[in-house]
Structure formats: C-alpha cells, structure tokens
Motif scaffolding. Structure first.
Motif: not given
Length: 848
Positions: A95-109
């Motif tokens: 079991p683990m948590l999964v965080v779906f990060v908001n990387g913007l439309v083309n934020g390129m992280y």
C-alpha cells in the motif's frame, strides 16, 4: 486562422489559472490545495490513499509522486488510480499513497527562466513537506518514489537526479525531452509549439535548458546517485522518444550510475500501455519501497569484578540512549538486566552478564528481520580487550580465568563480520567498549573483514563505526554539567536530543533543519567527546575513532513531522541563546536579561508592510514552541504566516518566536535556575514594545503555542489576562490536574520534567497548571477574550485536552474546542487545518 494559432500556442503553456486545476473524481482520490509562498497563490494536487490508510491508523506509508506529461494530465488520472488500486488490492505492491502533481500544462518541472513560474520550488520546497506534514508518510528518501511519463519522465529524471536526497527511486517512462539540443524526435507535436515552449520556459537560452536537463544533472550528482538510488528508464519500441532514452541510458552507464533500461515491445507513446507492459518488473520496482523500520540494539557488558555502581552506570547509559532513540521511531532490543541490589549481584552476577551467544543470537534475529531499506543502530557500553586478539567482553586466552570467561568471548573479527553481514541499508555502531579500537583495527587491516566492507561500499550501503579509542580513559565516569557520565555517551545523548542537527565543525548548530544526518552525527560526537575528555586522559587517549563508508547526508534521525518527538531533556545549563535560524524576513535578536543574568535570544518575523509603512503599529503574535526547543519548525511557521499575510488571509502582524528552553514548561522553575515566565512577561514583552513598532497594549497581543507551548499559552494567558487579547492552545500538554502521565515522553520523561521544572513537587506543578490558573482567574477571563483549544483526534494527548475543555465549561469560561479529524501531534498539520478565521476575528474585534 492566424488568431486561432496564437490561441492554441498560449494554451499550451502555463498560466496563473492552472495552479488550481479542475477536480478529477475517482474512488479513494482526494482533491487538495495548499498555500504556496513561491507561487503566491493556492496550488492544487490530487492524492490517492489505499484502504489501509483508513484502517491502519498507526502505519506510515510510502509515497509515489506521479508527474504527468504535457497538456496537464488530468484525463489520465482516473485510469492510473484504477491501475494502482487494483495492484494494491491484489497484493502485487505494498500500500502506498500516490500524489498526482500539478505540473501545469507544459511546466517542464523546473523553475522558468525569469522566475515567473517557480514550479520546481513549489514541488520540492513546498509540496513534499506539505504531504509529509498532512499525511502519515514515511518522511524520508526511502519512502519516496518519483515517476512520470513523457514530460513527466523528463521531470522525474531532473528532479530525482537533482534532489537525490529526497527520493529513493526514480522511474522515467517515455521521458522527453532528453536530448541536449532540444531538437530530438517527439519533443513536441509541432515545431511552432516547440519554439514557443523553449522561449517561454527556458527563455530561449540553450545553456539554461542544458543546465536543467537530466543529462547534466546526472553528471553533477553521479556520486550521490551511484549505488544509492533505484533507477529505471522504460520506453516503447514504437515511441519517438526511444533514441534519446537510449542515449541517456548509455550516458548513465558511462557515469557508473546503475539503472535498468527496458524497451517495451509493441508500445508507443502511451503511459498506461507502458505500465501494463512492464508487468511483474513494474510491481517489483514499487515493492522495493517499504517502510524504513529503524531498529536499535544495545547492550552493556559487565565483568564479574565490576561494582554495582559500575553496573548501574552501564545500565543507565543504555537506558539513556534508548530514551533518546525510541521517540525518533527506533524499536529497541536491550540485552541487559538492571542491577537491583548489591547482594543479588554479588551472589550471582551471571544473569547480569551479556554472553557471546546472546549477542550473536540478537544479531541473527536482526539479520532475519531487517529489510534492505532499514536502519539499525548498535550501541554498547561494554568491556573489551586491547589489541588484534581482542575479545568483546572477555579476558585474554592465557588468563587463569579464561575457562570461566570463554562463553563470553566475541572476537572482534567475528563481531565485525556479523555487523557487516546485516542486510540493513544503514548500520551505525556506537561503541563505548574499552579498547574497542580493535573493531576499527579489524575493519581497516583484516583482509577478510575489509572484503566484506568493500562489498557493502560497492552496494552504496552505509556502514559507520564511532568508538572510543584504547585504554579506557573515555569510559571513566566524570561529572559533565552535573551528571555522572562518560564523554562519549554524553556526546551521543546530546546528538540524539537534537543538538547535532545542523552541526558543522567550527559553525556549530547554525543551520538546523529538523533532522540529523550521518555526517552531522560524526562531527558532533567526535567534537563533543574531545571537548569533555580531561587533558590528563587525552595524553593516552587523544581521540575517539571513526571509520566506515557512508553518505554523510543520509538522514539518521527523522524530522519531527514524521512523528519524532524529542525526549524530555532539560538544558543544563539553560540554553538562553539558541543557534540562529534563517528564513525570509526573520531576524535573530538578543536582549540583556536581569532574571537570567545573561543575554536571552529570540527570533522575530516582520511583514513587508513593516518596512514600507513607517508610521504604522502592528499587533504581535507570541509563538511558544513545544518540547525540544522548536528551532527546526521555525522556517515552516514563518512561511505559513508570511504566505497568509501576503495573500490577505490575515492582517499583517509581527510573530515573536520565544525561547522557552528545551523543556522550560513556560514557568519559573521551582529552584529558580530557569525563570522562563519572569523573562517572558517582565522582560521580553516590554523589550519587544520598546524595540519594534507594536500596538503596546493587550489589544495588540495574541499568545499561542503548540504542545508544551500550548500549555504555556494557556498558563500565561490565564494568569495575565491583562496582557493578552486572545489565547490559542494547540495540541496542548500537559493539561491534566496532576502530572501522573505524559504519553508523548513516557514515564522517564515525565519524571525528568517533574523534577527539572517543578522540583519534583506535585503541588508546585498544580499551582502552575492552566487547570488551576483558569479556576483562579475565571472572573477575569469570562467573556473578556477569545480562547481557542484545538486538538487532533490522532493526538496522544486528546483525552487530556477533552477533560480540560470540560473543566472550562464547568467554569463557564467561553471558548471554542475543535477536534481535527485525522490529525496527530503535528503543529503544521493543525495550523493548516484551522485556517485564518481566528486571527481575523481577533484583530477585527480590536478595531471596533
């Protein structure tokens, strides 16, 4: 047509509105936001929690940070949730948590060239700490995986490589752009869009683009990545990203960075198809993320001729280390019985001795139960024998008593081999054994032992030994700050109290961050041991020793947000001037205290408007920290208040972070040596009003605190209602009428607090308690000020807080009592759950 093209291009990059995305709905998926100081607005994310997160309330979970591809990735969240939920339900992965990060439309992280979109800063400096503070996570690199697809694979590579101390595993799926000139296949669907993103994100600067690339970051951080981070690249054989992924894999191989490179047959540029094609290899990759179960194994080895006082000192040393490590999450296994009486010991000393078989059996048990991500600390306070033929806890073989002692022999070579064979990721040996330099000698000179050590080293696993040197001088007891103890054990105790956090040789304790690394542990213990070794001992025993191959930045003691609580330890002498904490708009100050007969320090935050509105006077929030001193939490608190003031959620105010000593209990100690209350009320408040532009009246002062600080806010606020216009007690303790229990620090901690602050006098404790002071001043409190009491329903002190709330109800003292669901003993989780209404209402009321 031209107008339409421009609209499409603008939509393909980030805009301020994309910091908060639309909500995606799926089973066990939550939509959340947090206040971002970097973005100057709220930022959203989605998080999946497995069913066991609700049913297993004591468990901490690993976290997978999922980075989406270009376009925002919202459409892909629902099938990904189903994918992970099915695998967890079938037992394929833990079991683990999964965080779906908001990387913007083309934020390129990454942080954009120009600074207008600080995406990397938001993720690394704000989102990761926010997740650890809000959810029950394994708040260490071993508990974090970062993975992404396409643009998200590029982001997982660059963030995972650059911040390798945060993530234990990196997964790049169909990653791109991975080429150094931003011209590779499938970089974007259209050349116009590619150029637009290149100019928007990287400012059209090819050197800035290259500096951000996983290619360059892998080379810059190859030492930290090699043998330490689980790393994989996976790409479909029909994916246009295949060539740059192959090139990055070859680059990693040249750098000596071990990784898996998987080409998925028949798969194109499709995230779910890639995950499904990975099959068992995929589940095995996730399964390696498991809880870092720390284990503490200790023993105190005696000799028959030892006096009871020597035996007791050994037992006390082991118990002291135990008391410091258990609150940090270490499970303890102690091989020692306390000496109960001289007659009992003299009649039969053998039950109190630690034989070779007991040590070997304990190490074998550890070997069977430890996992590959675990940490073990071995502490011994024991006799040994000097030289290469040394035995741990025995006599030389030619000694007349050898036959009697033979069962207790443990050869240093055997001991070193046992320790090196432990499967744990990190083994730390803290040994106070006389002549235990033999252990170091075998590690450095014995070929068989060196080979075992070299194997661990090549695997990137930590193995660290810190020990006294040769003739026993360091094990001799002496009084240090009023305690009968040896210098080495004293240094170890102080380290795990938190004083090694941020320690730098020649720059002691200046940059604490709430956690202690292996490098900080080494420097602190070595320096403190030298400092307290007598000069006459130093002639024969000049230095403690250390050896091993280890990552000095590896976190050995986790931050408080992971559930760690400092043991109840008093400053001796009181630490009236603390180390400096650095944060934006935070000042470190001191003032001359007549009560303490020395300088006393504090930190103070001032908002931007304090500089721009030169005639304005500001209200002051006095923040009282919890046990341990509270310094590691100050930067987070500053960011919390500063972000709210900047966004208008609360009016501008000064925040004074008061020095209440490690366990000063916000009262004058009975023996008069720690006049904390007198210093705060009679000296600090007038000093702040005289030094800063404050509203120098009760209407301009709020007193608030967490844990011990919540207790302090109650007792000082109830005792001096003429000085404060509002009282805020968060996770407060101890709030019971008598100090018979202290669930956060245990029985030993309770006894020490009662002795140090209250002179062991329960009547003095009662007289100082908020319970008594509320009853004494009920008339002055009723309806005169807002009072709030807040507690998490997962907090160990919740029952005592509820009893205190009922006490205030009986006294007819108006107040609010808030129970926060799912929140434990964590100040940032409490503050973030509460919001800002309390401060607004208090300040608005003063204006009327």
């Amino acid at each position: 047509m031209k107008l339409l093209l421009i609209t499409v291009l603008v939509a393909a990059v980030a805009s301020p509105s994309t910091w908060v995305t639309p909500v995606v709905r799926a089973p066990r998926l939550q939509f959340r936001t947090f206040d971002s100081a970097a973005a100057k607005t709220k930022v959203s994310y989605h998080i999946y929690t497995p069913e066991s997160y609700d049913t297993d309330k004591e468990r901490r979970f690993p976290v997978l940070y999922w980075l989406h591809g270009s376009g925002g990735g919202l459409l892909g969240i629902r099938p990904l949730v189903e994918h992970f939920n099915t695998a967890i339900g079938a037992g394929k992965i833990p079991p683990m948590l999964v965080v779906f990060v908001n990387g913007l439309v083309n934020g390129m992280y990454c942080d954009w060239n120009g600074g207008n979109v600080p995406l990397e800063t938001v993720i690394i400096k704000e989102l990761v700490p926010h997740i650890d503070a809000t959810f029950r996570t394994i708040a260490s690199r071993e508990g974090r995986l970062i993975e992404g697809f396409s643009m998200g694979g590029y982001g997982a590579g660059r963030l995972g490589f650059k911040h390798h101390n945060l993530f234990g595993a990196v997964s790049i799926l169909g990653g791109g752009p991975l080429d150094l000139d931003f011209k590779g296949p499938r970089t974007t669907a259209k050349p116009q869009e590619r150029e637009h993103i290149f100019k928007t994100v990287w400012g059209g600067d090819i050197e800035y683009y290259r500096a951000q690339s996983p290619w360059v970051l892998a080379e810059q951080n190859k030492t930290g990545l090699a043998g330490r981070t689980r790393l994989r690249l996976a790409v479909g054989d029909r994916d246009g990203m295949l060539p740059p992924n192959q090139e990055l894999s070859a680059h990693l191989a040249r750098l000596g960075i071990r990784h898996d490179f998987l080409v998925l047959r028949g798969v194109g540029h499709d995230a779910l198809a890639a995950l499904n094609a990975l099959g068992d290899a995929n589940w095995n990759f996730y399964a390696a993320a498991k809880e870092d179960r720390r284990l503490f194994f200790a023993f105190s080895k005696a000799m028959i001729e030892d006096s009871v006082s020597q035996q007791q000192r050994g037992w006390d040393a082991v118990q002291s280390i135990k008391g410091r490590l258990e609150p940090l999450g270490f499970a303890s296994h102690i091989l020692q019985e306390p000496v109960r009486s001289h007659d009992e010991y003299a009649k039969n000393p053998f039950p109190f001795l630690i034989t070779r078989n007991r040590i070997v059996n304990e190490l074998e048990s550890c070997r069977q139960n430890l996992g590959s991500n675990d940490t073990i600390i071995v502490y011994s306070h024991s006799h040994g024998v000097q030289g290469r033929s040394g035995k741990l806890g025995g006599l030389p073989l030619d000694d007349p008593g050898a036959k009697l002692w033979r069962p207790a022999y443990l050869d240093w070579r055997e001991y070193a081999g046992q320790l090196l064979a432990l499967p744990a990721r990190t083994v730390v040996v803290l040994t106070m054994a006389c002549h235990s330099g033999g252990l170091v000698e075998f590690l450095n000179n014995d070929e068989k032992t060196k080979n075992l050590w070299q194997t661990r080293k090549e695997q990137g696993r930590n193995f660290l030994v810190i020990t006294s040197q040769k003739n026993g001088a360091l094990s001799n007891p002496r009084r240090i700050e009023g305690k009968l103890i040896n210098p080495f054990t004293y240094a170890v105790i102080k380290a795990f109290e938190g004083q090694a956090d941020g320690y730098q040789r020649g720059n002691a304790g200046q940059y604490p961050d709430g956690k202690m690394t292996l490098g900080e542990l080494v420097e602190f213990v070595m320096d403190e041991t030298r400092k307290h070794t007598r000069s006459e001992d130093a002639k024969n025993d000049p230095d403690p020793q250390t050896t091993g191959s280890y990552d000095p930045e590896f976190v050995i003691a986790p931050p408080a947000s992971s559930g760690a609580t400092p043991a109840a330890v008093q400053d001796d002498p009181p630490r009236w001037v603390t180390p400096v904490v650095r944060a934006p708009r935070l000042q470190f100050r001191t003032f001359d205290s007549a009560a303490a007969k020395t300088k006393v320090s504090y930190h103070i935050y001032t908002p931007e408007s304090y500089d721009t509105e030169k005639t304005r006077r500001f209200p002051v929030l006095y923040w009282l920290h919890g046990s341990g001193g509270g310094l590691p939490g100050v930067p987070q608190l500053v960011a919390h208040f500063d972000a709210a003031i900047r966004t208008g959620k609360t009016p501008p105010m000064l925040v004074v972070f008061v020095n209440g000593l490690r366990n000063g209990m916000w009262c004058d100690s009975k023996d008069g040596k720690r006049p904390v209350e007198t210093i705060v009320i009679k000296e600090l408040l007038p000093h702040i009003d005289a030094t800063f532009r404050t509203i120098a009246a009760r209407e301009g002062r709020i007193i608030e605190g967490f844990s011990m600080g919540g207790y302090g806010a109650g007792r000082l606020g109830f005792k001096y209602p003429e000085l404060f216009c509002a009282i805020s007690m968060l996770g407060a303790g101890p709030l019971q009428p008598e100090l018979n229990q202290a669930p956060r620090v245990g029985a030993q901690g309770r006894e020490q607090i009662l002795q140090d602050a209250f002179g062991g006098d329960m009547m003095y404790f009662k007289a100082q308690s908020p319970w008594m002071l509320a009853a004494r001043n009920a008339g002055a409190l009723r309806g005169k000020m807002p009072i709030r009491q807040v507690i998490g329903d997962q907090d160990e002190t919740s029952a005592f807080n509820r009893n205190f709330h009922e006490h205030l109800v009986k006294l007819e003292i108006p107040h609010t009592f808030t129970v926060l669901p799912g929140v434990g003993h964590n100040p940032m989780a409490v503050l973030k759950a509460l919001g800002w209404q309390f401060y607004r209402e208090v300040f608005d009321a003063q204006k009327r």
